[in-house]
Design a protein around this motif. Structure first.
Motif, PDB file in Angstrom:
ATOM      1  N   ASP A  57     -16.913  29.611 -15.564  1.00 55.52           N
ATOM      2  CA  ASP A  57     -15.967  30.197 -15.019  1.00 55.52           C
ATOM      3  C   ASP A  57     -16.106  31.177 -13.621  1.00 55.52           C
ATOM      4  OD1 ASP A  57     -17.309  32.475 -15.831  1.00 55.52           O
ATOM      5  OD2 ASP A  57     -15.725  33.010 -17.419  1.00 55.52           O
ATOM      6  N   GLY A  58     -17.251  31.040 -13.139  1.00 53.36           N
ATOM      7  CA  GLY A  58     -17.606  31.657 -11.904  1.00 53.36           C
ATOM      8  C   GLY A  58     -18.042  33.191 -12.343  1.00 53.36           C
ATOM      9  N   GLN A  59     -18.135  33.584 -13.392  1.00 54.78           N
ATOM     10  CA  GLN A  59     -18.297  35.062 -13.745  1.00 54.78           C
ATOM     11  C   GLN A  59     -19.798  35.068 -14.296  1.00 54.78           C
ATOM     12  OE1 GLN A  59     -16.046  37.775 -13.576  1.00 54.78           O
ATOM     13  NE2 GLN A  59     -15.112  36.089 -12.421  1.00 54.78           N
ATOM     14  N   GLY A  60     -20.462  36.093 -13.914  1.00 59.19           N
ATOM     15  CA  GLY A  60     -21.900  36.137 -14.549  1.00 59.19           C
ATOM     16  C   GLY A  60     -22.942  35.174 -13.502  1.00 59.19           C
ATOM     17  N   GLU A  61     -24.217  35.141 -14.295  1.00 58.14           N
ATOM     18  CA  GLU A  61     -24.990  34.321 -13.591  1.00 58.14           C
ATOM     19  C   GLU A  61     -24.911  32.911 -13.682  1.00 58.14           C
ATOM     20  OE1 GLU A  61     -29.954  33.683 -14.303  1.00 58.14           O
ATOM     21  OE2 GLU A  61     -28.967  35.376 -15.179  1.00 58.14           O
TER      22      GLU A  61
END
Length: 82
Positions: A57-61
């Motif tokens: 989702d493009g969030q975090g690592e």
């Protein structure tokens, strides 16, 4: 103890608690005890997906599958959805 026995015991306990504290069904309803829980929030939108269906989702690592592709020279934007 069977499920029916456990349920009956729970009902007896609730009735005893209501009697001990002088609670009525109307008071419990007014306090929101029987309101439906809010619906779960929708999952975050998928921003990147590979041919095997792995997504991020493009969030975090950045996940390993995408990091390996980028390190091999592939653009991250190649995997962008939509």
């Amino acid at each position: 103890m069977t499920a029916n026995n456990e349920r009956a015991e729970a009902i007896r306990w609730i009735r005893a608690q209501m009697a001990d504290y002088g609670l009525t069904l109307e008071e419990l309803e007014a306090a929101g005890c029987f309101d439906q829980p809010p619906p779960p929030s929708p999952p975050p939108p998928v921003c990147y997906r590979n041919a095997q269906g792995m997504s991020w989702d493009g969030q975090g690592e950045m996940p390993d599958w995408l990091r390996r592709a980028v390190n091999a020279g592939q653009s991250k934007e190649f995997y962008r959805v939509g």
